[in-house]
Design a protein around this motif. Structure first.
Motif, PDB file in Angstrom:
ATOM      1  N   GLY A 143     -11.266  11.621 -10.627  1.00 30.40           N
ATOM      2  CA  GLY A 143     -10.119  11.549 -11.536  1.00 30.40           C
ATOM      3  C   GLY A 143      -8.935  12.408 -11.159  1.00 30.40           C
ATOM      4  N   HIS A 144      -9.173  13.437 -10.308  1.00 30.64           N
ATOM      5  CA  HIS A 144      -8.037  14.274  -9.897  1.00 30.64           C
ATOM      6  C   HIS A 144      -7.004  13.468  -9.103  1.00 30.64           C
ATOM      7  CE1 HIS A 144     -11.034  14.366  -6.663  1.00 30.64           C
ATOM      8  NE2 HIS A 144     -10.000  14.450  -5.839  1.00 30.64           N
ATOM      9  N   GLY A 145      -7.417  12.320  -8.556  1.00 28.65           N
ATOM     10  CA  GLY A 145      -6.480  11.457  -7.825  1.00 28.65           C
ATOM     11  C   GLY A 145      -5.853  10.400  -8.705  1.00 28.65           C
ATOM     12  N   CYS A 146      -5.626  10.726  -9.981  1.00 32.22           N
ATOM     13  CA  CYS A 146      -5.229   9.727 -10.977  1.00 32.22           C
ATOM     14  C   CYS A 146      -3.884   9.069 -10.715  1.00 32.22           C
ATOM     15  CB  CYS A 146      -5.232  10.351 -12.367  1.00 32.22           C
ATOM     16  SG  CYS A 146      -4.159  11.801 -12.514  1.00 32.22           S
ATOM     17  N   MET A 147      -3.041   9.658  -9.851  1.00 35.03           N
ATOM     18  CA  MET A 147      -1.783   8.977  -9.554  1.00 35.03           C
ATOM     19  C   MET A 147      -2.026   7.643  -8.856  1.00 35.03           C
ATOM     20  SD  MET A 147       1.090   9.729 -10.751  1.00 35.03           S
ATOM     21  CE  MET A 147       1.831   8.426  -9.780  1.00 35.03           C
ATOM     22  N   LEU A 148      -3.185   7.464  -8.244  1.00 33.31           N
ATOM     23  CA  LEU A 148      -3.544   6.141  -7.728  1.00 33.31           C
ATOM     24  C   LEU A 148      -3.595   5.138  -8.869  1.00 33.31           C
ATOM     25  CD1 LEU A 148      -4.779   4.140  -5.614  1.00 33.31           C
ATOM     26  CD2 LEU A 148      -7.020   4.976  -6.377  1.00 33.31           C
ATOM     27  N   GLN A 149      -4.284   5.516  -9.945  1.00 34.88           N
ATOM     28  CA  GLN A 149      -4.449   4.617 -11.079  1.00 34.88           C
ATOM     29  C   GLN A 149      -3.131   4.380 -11.804  1.00 34.88           C
ATOM     30  OE1 GLN A 149      -7.802   5.792 -13.398  1.00 34.88           O
ATOM     31  NE2 GLN A 149      -8.153   3.743 -14.195  1.00 34.88           N
ATOM     32  N   TYR A 150      -2.357   5.434 -12.003  1.00 31.67           N
ATOM     33  CA  TYR A 150      -1.062   5.260 -12.665  1.00 31.67           C
ATOM     34  C   TYR A 150      -0.142   4.366 -11.831  1.00 31.67           C
ATOM     35  CZ  TYR A 150      -2.598   9.272 -15.474  1.00 31.67           C
ATOM     36  OH  TYR A 150      -3.305  10.119 -16.298  1.00 31.67           O
ATOM     37  N   PRO A 185      -2.146  14.806  -4.026  1.00 31.96           N
ATOM     38  CA  PRO A 185      -1.619  13.620  -3.350  1.00 31.96           C
ATOM     39  C   PRO A 185      -2.597  12.988  -2.362  1.00 31.96           C
ATOM     40  CG  PRO A 185      -0.742  15.594  -2.327  1.00 31.96           C
ATOM     41  CD  PRO A 185      -1.573  16.058  -3.499  1.00 31.96           C
ATOM     42  N   GLY A 186      -3.559  13.761  -1.844  1.00 32.38           N
ATOM     43  CA  GLY A 186      -4.416  13.264  -0.778  1.00 32.38           C
ATOM     44  C   GLY A 186      -5.279  12.095  -1.196  1.00 32.38           C
ATOM     45  N   ALA A 187      -5.946  12.199  -2.342  1.00 31.53           N
ATOM     46  CA  ALA A 187      -6.843  11.137  -2.791  1.00 31.53           C
ATOM     47  C   ALA A 187      -6.114   9.813  -3.003  1.00 31.53           C
ATOM     48  CB  ALA A 187      -7.573  11.564  -4.066  1.00 31.53           C
ATOM     49  N   PRO A 188      -5.007   9.774  -3.748  1.00 31.30           N
ATOM     50  CA  PRO A 188      -4.326   8.482  -3.915  1.00 31.30           C
ATOM     51  C   PRO A 188      -3.763   7.929  -2.619  1.00 31.30           C
ATOM     52  CG  PRO A 188      -3.073  10.257  -4.968  1.00 31.30           C
ATOM     53  CD  PRO A 188      -4.412  10.813  -4.619  1.00 31.30           C
ATOM     54  N   MET A 189      -3.359   8.787  -1.697  1.00 32.81           N
ATOM     55  CA  MET A 189      -2.865   8.279  -0.418  1.00 32.81           C
ATOM     56  C   MET A 189      -3.993   7.629   0.375  1.00 32.81           C
ATOM     57  SD  MET A 189      -0.139  11.166   0.854  1.00 32.81           S
ATOM     58  CE  MET A 189       0.368  10.187   2.258  1.00 32.81           C
ATOM     59  N   GLY A 190      -5.166   8.265   0.391  1.00 35.24           N
ATOM     60  CA  GLY A 190      -6.284   7.701   1.130  1.00 35.24           C
ATOM     61  C   GLY A 190      -6.899   6.493   0.465  1.00 35.24           C
ATOM     62  N   GLN A 191      -6.887   6.464  -0.866  1.00 31.83           N
ATOM     63  CA  GLN A 191      -7.551   5.387  -1.604  1.00 31.83           C
ATOM     64  C   GLN A 191      -6.611   4.228  -1.953  1.00 31.83           C
ATOM     65  OE1 GLN A 191      -9.106   7.493  -5.001  1.00 31.83           O
ATOM     66  NE2 GLN A 191     -10.497   8.745  -3.763  1.00 31.83           N
ATOM     67  N   ALA A 192      -5.343   4.343  -1.595  1.00 33.40           N
ATOM     68  CA  ALA A 192      -4.364   3.308  -1.949  1.00 33.40           C
ATOM     69  C   ALA A 192      -4.761   1.912  -1.466  1.00 33.40           C
ATOM     70  CB  ALA A 192      -2.978   3.692  -1.424  1.00 33.40           C
ATOM     71  N   PRO A 193      -5.280   1.748  -0.244  1.00 33.74           N
ATOM     72  CA  PRO A 193      -5.686   0.399   0.180  1.00 33.74           C
ATOM     73  C   PRO A 193      -6.784  -0.197  -0.696  1.00 33.74           C
ATOM     74  CG  PRO A 193      -5.449   1.825   2.084  1.00 33.74           C
ATOM     75  CD  PRO A 193      -5.374   2.711   0.877  1.00 33.74           C
ATOM     76  N   ILE A 194      -7.703   0.642  -1.188  1.00 31.66           N
ATOM     77  CA  ILE A 194      -8.740   0.137  -2.086  1.00 31.66           C
ATOM     78  C   ILE A 194      -8.102  -0.356  -3.385  1.00 31.66           C
ATOM     79  CG2 ILE A 194     -10.885   0.651  -3.298  1.00 31.66           C
ATOM     80  CD1 ILE A 194     -11.357   2.957  -1.422  1.00 31.66           C
ATOM     81  N   GLY A 195      -7.232   0.482  -3.959  1.00 32.08           N
ATOM     82  CA  GLY A 195      -6.561   0.086  -5.195  1.00 32.08           C
ATOM     83  C   GLY A 195      -5.766  -1.190  -5.034  1.00 32.08           C
ATOM     84  N   TYR A 196      -5.087  -1.322  -3.904  1.00 32.43           N
ATOM     85  CA  TYR A 196      -4.281  -2.524  -3.663  1.00 32.43           C
ATOM     86  C   TYR A 196      -5.158  -3.767  -3.585  1.00 32.43           C
ATOM     87  CZ  TYR A 196      -1.742  -6.044  -0.994  1.00 32.43           C
ATOM     88  OH  TYR A 196      -1.198  -7.212  -0.565  1.00 32.43           O
ATOM     89  N   VAL A 210       0.830  -1.201   0.000  1.00 37.13           N
ATOM     90  CA  VAL A 210       0.000   0.000   0.000  1.00 37.13           C
ATOM     91  C   VAL A 210       0.866   1.252   0.000  1.00 37.13           C
ATOM     92  CG1 VAL A 210      -1.644   1.346   1.366  1.00 37.13           C
ATOM     93  CG2 VAL A 210      -1.990  -1.113   1.064  1.00 37.13           C
ATOM     94  N   ASN A 211       1.919   1.219   0.802  1.00 36.78           N
ATOM     95  CA  ASN A 211       2.800   2.398   0.868  1.00 36.78           C
ATOM     96  C   ASN A 211       3.562   2.616  -0.426  1.00 36.78           C
ATOM     97  OD1 ASN A 211       2.032   3.134   3.435  1.00 36.78           O
ATOM     98  ND2 ASN A 211       3.657   1.987   4.452  1.00 36.78           N
ATOM     99  N   ALA A 212       3.845   1.538  -1.164  1.00 37.29           N
ATOM    100  CA  ALA A 212       4.491   1.690  -2.469  1.00 37.29           C
ATOM    101  C   ALA A 212       3.590   2.482  -3.412  1.00 37.29           C
ATOM    102  CB  ALA A 212       4.808   0.325  -3.062  1.00 37.29           C
ATOM    103  N   ILE A 213       2.289   2.188  -3.377  1.00 35.33           N
ATOM    104  CA  ILE A 213       1.329   2.950  -4.187  1.00 35.33           C
ATOM    105  C   ILE A 213       1.305   4.405  -3.738  1.00 35.33           C
ATOM    106  CG2 ILE A 213      -1.104   3.184  -4.804  1.00 35.33           C
ATOM    107  CD1 ILE A 213      -1.368   0.148  -4.382  1.00 35.33           C
ATOM    108  N   ARG A 214       1.235   4.606  -2.439  1.00 31.24           N
ATOM    109  CA  ARG A 214       1.131   5.963  -1.902  1.00 31.24           C
ATOM    110  C   ARG A 214       2.325   6.826  -2.298  1.00 31.24           C
ATOM    111  NH1 ARG A 214      -0.967   3.903   3.983  1.00 31.24           N
ATOM    112  NH2 ARG A 214      -3.173   4.380   3.719  1.00 31.24           N
ATOM    113  N   PHE A 215       3.513   6.271  -2.155  1.00 24.46           N
ATOM    114  CA  PHE A 215       4.674   7.133  -2.336  1.00 24.46           C
ATOM    115  C   PHE A 215       5.096   7.272  -3.788  1.00 24.46           C
ATOM    116  CE2 PHE A 215       4.705   6.762   2.187  1.00 24.46           C
ATOM    117  CZ  PHE A 215       5.101   8.036   2.571  1.00 24.46           C
ATOM    118  N   LEU A 216       4.654   6.377  -4.652  1.00 20.77           N
ATOM    119  CA  LEU A 216       4.776   6.668  -6.082  1.00 20.77           C
ATOM    120  C   LEU A 216       3.955   7.914  -6.404  1.00 20.77           C
ATOM    121  CD1 LEU A 216       4.625   3.328  -8.123  1.00 20.77           C
ATOM    122  CD2 LEU A 216       6.400   5.078  -8.190  1.00 20.77           C
ATOM    123  N   ALA A 217       2.748   7.968  -5.831  1.00 20.86           N
ATOM    124  CA  ALA A 217       1.890   9.130  -6.051  1.00 20.86           C
ATOM    125  C   ALA A 217       2.501  10.393  -5.466  1.00 20.86           C
ATOM    126  CB  ALA A 217       0.508   8.872  -5.452  1.00 20.86           C
TER     127      ALA A 217
END
Length: 317
Positions: free
Chosen positions: A171-178, A133-144, A114-121
């Protein structure tokens, strides 16, 4: 949760995410997400059947700070506890120690992912000096959980017709998806692409665009647009499965997952599309409501105080 036929235990966990599983997501840093909903499947007359799958996990005595981060890992820790309890001569302290060690290992691995996703973002936003950065950090566990455990997809063939669909309505939190596309092996999002986040001509624009980046199902950005597209994708799946599936040969059988936020809930287009989803009983459409309670102007209760859960219940979700 909707009542529906499940194609596997893995999909059953996805469709019937319980309070226990929701709590396990919170254990790895997801306190804001409180709703996991899907339209009820209609059979004959309009009806709604709500089911919950409760997962209980033993409380470690040796170290109460350990916790699990997915329903499968909760089950694994529980099995360890049962095995230890069955062994003759084991004391309560020994059983707790075994459970705690098993839980600690699984939690550490999941948290690292999860933290790997967060810190890439975080790194991409920091390098571009622009983004959210806030949205991908908060949503990272869902994406994982979705990309590592629940979804069917093939990075080598992003257009595989029976893949599960993922739509990031916020979509503004797109670094989660990337981040998850990169970490799951999509060649369309390399590390160099991530370093070019929000730069002119890059494959990682500031909002996801399906004509730029393979693995992005739909272009999102305008709030409410993503969930509305997700309804369309789920409706298409229901239509195609009804037309082409035969007994013993399910050619079309996939789910659509969507993350939506407070802004999506406020937009009129989401009301219309989600009402239609409830009318059709699209039980393979699953939405995560990231209710973080904040807007650019301040807390959401400045302008948005309705009971979203009751609204969706009225829709037939």
């Amino acid at each position: 949760m909707p009542a529906m036929q499940q194609r596997s235990n893995r999909k059953q966990r996805a469709a019937l995410l319980s309070a226990g599983a929701t709590a396990s997501l919170a254990a790895v840093g997801l306190p804001a997400v409180r709703n996991f909903v899907s339209p009820a499947v209609h059979s004959g007359a309009l009806s709604r059947v709500v089911e919950q799958q409760q997962v209980q996990t033993p409380t470690p005595v040796a170290d109460a700070s350990f916790s699990t981060s997915s329903s499968s890992l909760v089950a694994g820790a529980a099995c360890m506890a049962v095995a230890a309890a069955a062994a003759r001569g084991n004391s309560r302290r020994e059983r707790s120690s075994i459970t705690s060690r098993a839980t600690a290992v699984t939690t550490a691995v999941d948290t690292e992912c999860v933290n790997a996703i967060r810190f890439l973002a975080v790194d991409a936003v920091n390098k571009s000096n622009s983004g959210h950065p806030g949205a991908p950090m908060g949503q990272a566990p869902i994406g994982y959980v979705l990309f590592a455990e629940e979804m069917n997809f093939n990075p080598a063939d992003p257009e595989w017709i029976n893949r599960d669909r993922f739509v990031l309505s916020s979509g503004h939190g797109c670094m989660l998806q990337y981040s998850v596309l990169h970490l799951t092996g999509y060649s369309s999002v390399s590390m160099d692409d991530i370093k070019q986040f929000r730069q002119w001509g890059s494959k990682t624009p500031g909002h996801p665009e399906n004509f730029e980046t393979a693995g992005i199902e739909v272009t999102t950005g305008p709030l409410g647009m993503g969930i509305s597209n997700a309804v369309g994708l789920a409706a298409a799946e229901a239509h195609l499965s009804a037309v082409y599936n035969k007994p013993g040969m399910n050619l079309i059988d996939h789910y659509t997952y969507c993350i939506m936020g407070d802004g999506c809930m406020q937009e009129g287009i989401s009301h219309e599309s989600c009402s239609y989803a409830g009318h059709l009983g699209l039980g393979k459409l699953i939405a995560f409501y990231d209710d973080n309670g904040i807007t650019i102007d301040g807390h959401t209760d400045l302008s948005f105080t309705e009971d979203v859960g009751k609204r969706y219940e009225a829709y037939g979700w």
